[in-house]
Design a protein around this motif. Structure first.
Motif, PDB file in Angstrom:
ATOM      1  N   TYR A  28      15.030  15.712 -27.518  1.00  0.00           N
ATOM      2  CA  TYR A  28      13.831  16.588 -28.197  1.00  0.00           C
ATOM      3  C   TYR A  28      14.222  18.082 -28.413  1.00  0.00           C
ATOM      4  N   LEU A  29      13.769  18.237 -29.709  1.00  0.00           N
ATOM      5  CA  LEU A  29      14.158  19.425 -30.528  1.00  0.00           C
ATOM      6  C   LEU A  29      13.003  20.544 -30.374  1.00  0.00           C
ATOM      7  N   GLY A  30      11.930  20.237 -30.797  1.00  0.00           N
ATOM      8  CA  GLY A  30      10.742  20.840 -30.814  1.00  0.00           C
ATOM      9  C   GLY A  30       9.554  20.247 -31.644  1.00  0.00           C
ATOM     10  N   SER A  31       8.334  21.000 -32.017  1.00  0.00           N
ATOM     11  CA  SER A  31       7.269  20.184 -32.493  1.00  0.00           C
ATOM     12  C   SER A  31       6.796  20.878 -33.443  1.00  0.00           C
ATOM     13  N   GLN A  32       5.916  20.532 -34.431  1.00  0.00           N
ATOM     14  CA  GLN A  32       5.127  21.251 -35.310  1.00  0.00           C
ATOM     15  C   GLN A  32       3.812  20.531 -35.711  1.00  0.00           C
ATOM     16  N   PRO A  33       2.803  21.212 -35.509  1.00  0.00           N
ATOM     17  CA  PRO A  33       1.408  20.491 -36.042  1.00  0.00           C
ATOM     18  C   PRO A  33       1.398  20.054 -37.441  1.00  0.00           C
ATOM     19  N   TRP A  34       1.029  18.973 -37.989  1.00  0.00           N
ATOM     20  CA  TRP A  34       0.989  18.579 -39.110  1.00  0.00           C
ATOM     21  C   TRP A  34      -0.167  18.023 -39.767  1.00  0.00           C
ATOM     22  N   PRO A  35      -1.302  18.861 -39.945  1.00  0.00           N
ATOM     23  CA  PRO A  35      -2.540  18.429 -39.963  1.00  0.00           C
ATOM     24  C   PRO A  35      -3.047  17.794 -41.414  1.00  0.00           C
ATOM     25  N   PHE A  36      -1.945  16.698 -41.912  1.00  0.00           N
ATOM     26  CA  PHE A  36      -2.545  16.176 -43.139  1.00  0.00           C
ATOM     27  C   PHE A  36      -2.473  14.616 -42.875  1.00  0.00           C
ATOM     28  N   PRO A  37      -3.374  13.864 -42.278  1.00  0.00           N
ATOM     29  CA  PRO A  37      -4.545  14.890 -41.632  1.00  0.00           C
ATOM     30  C   PRO A  37      -4.468  15.317 -40.154  1.00  0.00           C
ATOM     31  N   ALA A  38      -3.711  14.580 -39.377  1.00  0.00           N
ATOM     32  CA  ALA A  38      -3.878  14.840 -37.953  1.00  0.00           C
ATOM     33  C   ALA A  38      -2.549  14.499 -37.142  1.00  0.00           C
ATOM     34  N   SER A  39      -1.609  15.077 -37.515  1.00  0.00           N
ATOM     35  CA  SER A  39      -0.483  14.626 -36.719  1.00  0.00           C
ATOM     36  C   SER A  39       0.240  15.930 -35.941  1.00  0.00           C
ATOM     37  N   VAL A  40       0.964  15.685 -35.182  1.00  0.00           N
ATOM     38  CA  VAL A  40       1.891  16.630 -34.443  1.00  0.00           C
ATOM     39  C   VAL A  40       3.292  15.934 -34.806  1.00  0.00           C
ATOM     40  N   MET A  41       4.246  16.698 -35.292  1.00  0.00           N
ATOM     41  CA  MET A  41       5.547  15.936 -35.716  1.00  0.00           C
ATOM     42  C   MET A  41       6.362  16.440 -34.324  1.00  0.00           C
ATOM     43  N   CYS A  42       6.934  15.473 -33.806  1.00  0.00           N
ATOM     44  CA  CYS A  42       7.926  15.787 -32.648  1.00  0.00           C
ATOM     45  C   CYS A  42       9.349  15.370 -32.904  1.00  0.00           C
ATOM     46  N   GLY A  43      10.148  16.626 -33.103  1.00  0.00           N
ATOM     47  CA  GLY A  43      11.465  16.400 -33.671  1.00  0.00           C
ATOM     48  C   GLY A  43      12.548  15.973 -32.714  1.00  0.00           C
ATOM     49  N   PHE A  44      13.257  15.109 -32.846  1.00  0.00           N
ATOM     50  CA  PHE A  44      14.117  14.300 -31.925  1.00  0.00           C
ATOM     51  C   PHE A  44      15.691  14.512 -33.011  1.00  0.00           C
ATOM     52  N   THR A  45      16.741  14.666 -32.044  1.00  0.00           N
ATOM     53  CA  THR A  45      18.090  13.974 -32.474  1.00  0.00           C
ATOM     54  C   THR A  45      18.405  12.714 -32.051  1.00  0.00           C
ATOM     55  N   ALA A  46      19.068  11.849 -32.375  1.00  0.00           N
ATOM     56  CA  ALA A  46      19.584  10.864 -31.698  1.00  0.00           C
ATOM     57  C   ALA A  46      20.978  10.069 -32.449  1.00  0.00           C
ATOM     58  N   ARG A  47      21.771   9.355 -31.618  1.00  0.00           N
ATOM     59  CA  ARG A  47      23.170   9.028 -32.111  1.00  0.00           C
ATOM     60  C   ARG A  47      23.191   7.470 -32.127  1.00  0.00           C
ATOM     61  N   LEU A  48      24.181   6.892 -32.890  1.00  0.00           N
ATOM     62  CA  LEU A  48      24.011   5.630 -33.088  1.00  0.00           C
ATOM     63  C   LEU A  48      24.563   5.051 -31.802  1.00  0.00           C
ATOM     64  N   ALA A  49      24.109   3.855 -31.273  1.00  0.00           N
ATOM     65  CA  ALA A  49      24.374   3.108 -30.120  1.00  0.00           C
ATOM     66  C   ALA A  49      25.813   2.945 -30.081  1.00  0.00           C
ATOM     67  N   ASP A  50      26.432   2.668 -29.133  1.00  0.00           N
ATOM     68  CA  ASP A  50      27.950   2.112 -29.128  1.00  0.00           C
ATOM     69  C   ASP A  50      27.966   0.720 -29.539  1.00  0.00           C
ATOM     70  N   GLY A  51      29.004   0.849 -30.702  1.00  0.00           N
ATOM     71  CA  GLY A  51      29.193  -0.574 -31.248  1.00  0.00           C
ATOM     72  C   GLY A  51      28.264  -0.648 -32.580  1.00  0.00           C
ATOM     73  N   GLN A  52      27.312   0.229 -32.951  1.00  0.00           N
ATOM     74  CA  GLN A  52      26.408  -0.106 -34.055  1.00  0.00           C
ATOM     75  C   GLN A  52      27.123   0.813 -35.314  1.00  0.00           C
ATOM     76  N   ASN A  53      27.487  -0.319 -36.394  1.00  0.00           N
ATOM     77  CA  ASN A  53      28.363   0.257 -37.534  1.00  0.00           C
ATOM     78  C   ASN A  53      27.146   1.185 -38.309  1.00  0.00           C
ATOM     79  N   PRO A  54      27.723   2.192 -38.642  1.00  0.00           N
ATOM     80  CA  PRO A  54      26.536   3.018 -39.855  1.00  0.00           C
ATOM     81  C   PRO A  54      26.406   2.427 -41.028  1.00  0.00           C
ATOM     82  N   ASP A  55      27.313   1.348 -41.475  1.00  0.00           N
ATOM     83  CA  ASP A  55      27.191   0.847 -42.719  1.00  0.00           C
ATOM     84  C   ASP A  55      26.278  -0.318 -42.695  1.00  0.00           C
ATOM     85  N   ASP A  56      25.652  -0.643 -41.481  1.00  0.00           N
ATOM     86  CA  ASP A  56      24.665  -1.882 -41.253  1.00  0.00           C
ATOM     87  C   ASP A  56      23.187  -1.443 -41.284  1.00  0.00           C
ATOM     88  N   VAL A  57      23.205  -0.271 -42.327  1.00  0.00           N
ATOM     89  CA  VAL A  57      21.730   0.157 -42.674  1.00  0.00           C
ATOM     90  C   VAL A  57      21.049  -0.954 -43.588  1.00  0.00           C
TER      91      VAL A  57
END
Ligand SMILES: [Zn+2]
Length: 324
Positions: free
Chosen positions: A241-270
């Protein structure tokens, strides 16, 4: 270079005491309306009245907070709390009331449409107090607009608690304001590249971080892993978790996260989901800097922008944008 992430979230700024202990008392809204010190934040179609129409995107924007005797009663009003800003015009302790106007009243108050500004446009150009008060007011107005009826029996509900709850006159049930959590995720691969996606709803060549709504019965972290898999086909892990910001368009709060690829997950397989996300690209820091004139990045008011700047280690300066 590093800087405090949360101080760069324009809509997370707040300098209003919501005065929770007093706002629910019987007759409190009437006492605020009768107080000569009270100032009104006027809202019309989600836009707020400002003192001067900005001539350029670099101009500061100030809310035009008016004494109540000079403004119409409006469709309804909502107590925002006490201003905490040290401001000559509205000293600390000034009660703030959001007054929601219909078309006729709004035009009578201020016919110049350029003096009515949306929150996205005002976000980075206002003071902390104005940004927080406008965000609070818009989020509450949007909630009222979609909760006019009782979820149990369908009867029209009545506003109570100075605008902070609604009650059903038939079964007595109370409805409280809600906000919808969404997760937004900066995924980095082993080569320190960031994943950006293009949304089917956006203009061509606009890229941003992937995001999605948290589902009922789901943790934010589980929402991160599920949403990222749905939108990109990638398995991610270790959401932080990084932090959050209300986003009332119309009713959200955006919760910011970082994440990494799971072991063995090839980034080219998007695999873009093809409905919401139509393209996915990995960017190194140098590639992102080189593309600043080409790809369109998230706006300065968004948490996505702040997350990208944090990752990049420097502010992203784009032409035509206001910077605090
Ligand atoms: Zn009911």
């Amino acid at each position: 270079m590093s800087f405090a992430f949360t101080t760069r979230l324009p809509l997370s700024r707040h300098e209003v005491d919501r005065d929770h202990a007093r706002r629910g008392a019987d007759g409190f809204l009437e006492s605020v309306r009768a107080d000569a010190a009270t100032r009104s934040l006027l809202l019309w179609k989600g836009k707020a009245l400002v003192r001067e129409a900005p001539l350029s995107t670099h101009d500061r924007i100030e809310l035009d907070l008016r004494p109540l005797e000079t403004v119409p009663t409006g469709d309804f009003s909502l107590y925002l709390g006490l201003s905490l800003a040290q401001d000559a015009a509205e000293p600390a302790g000034t009660p703030l009331l959001a007054v929601i106007l219909g078309d006729e009243d709004a035009v009578a108050v201020e016919p110049d449409p350029h003096r009515w500004i949306g929150l996205r446009d005002a976000a980075t150009a206002t003071s902390d107090r104005d940004a927080g008060a406008f965000t609070e007011a818009l989020a509450m107005v949007n909630w009222h607009a979609s909760h006019a009826h009782c979820p149990r029996c369908g009867a029209a509900t009545l506003v109570e608690d100075s605008g902070w709850t609604r009650r059903c006159p038939v079964d007595g049930s109370q409805v409280f304001p809600r906000t919808d959590p969404a997760v937004i995720v900066l995924i980095e691969d082993a080569d320190e590249r960031v994943l950006l996606g293009a949304n089917a709803m956006w203009e061509q060549n606009r890229y941003s971080l992937l995001a999605g709504f948290v589902e009922p019965g789901e943790s934010l972290e589980a929402g991160v892993i599920r949403e990222m898999y749905e939108e990109s086909g990638l398995v991610v892990t270790d959401p932080e978790y990084l932090g959050s910001q209300p986003w009332p368009f119309p009713a959200s709060v955006m919760c910011g996260f970082t994440a990494r690829l799971a072991d063995g997950q090839n980034p080219d397989d998007v695999v873009p989901d093809g409905e919401e996300i139509i393209d996915l690209r990995w960017f190194s820091r140098d590639e992102l800097r080189a593309e600043l004139g080409g790809v369109i990045l998230p706006g300065a008011s968004s948490i996505a922008r702040a997350m990208l700047e944090r990752w990049l280690g420097e502010p992203i300066e784009l032409p035509g944008e206001t910077h605090r």
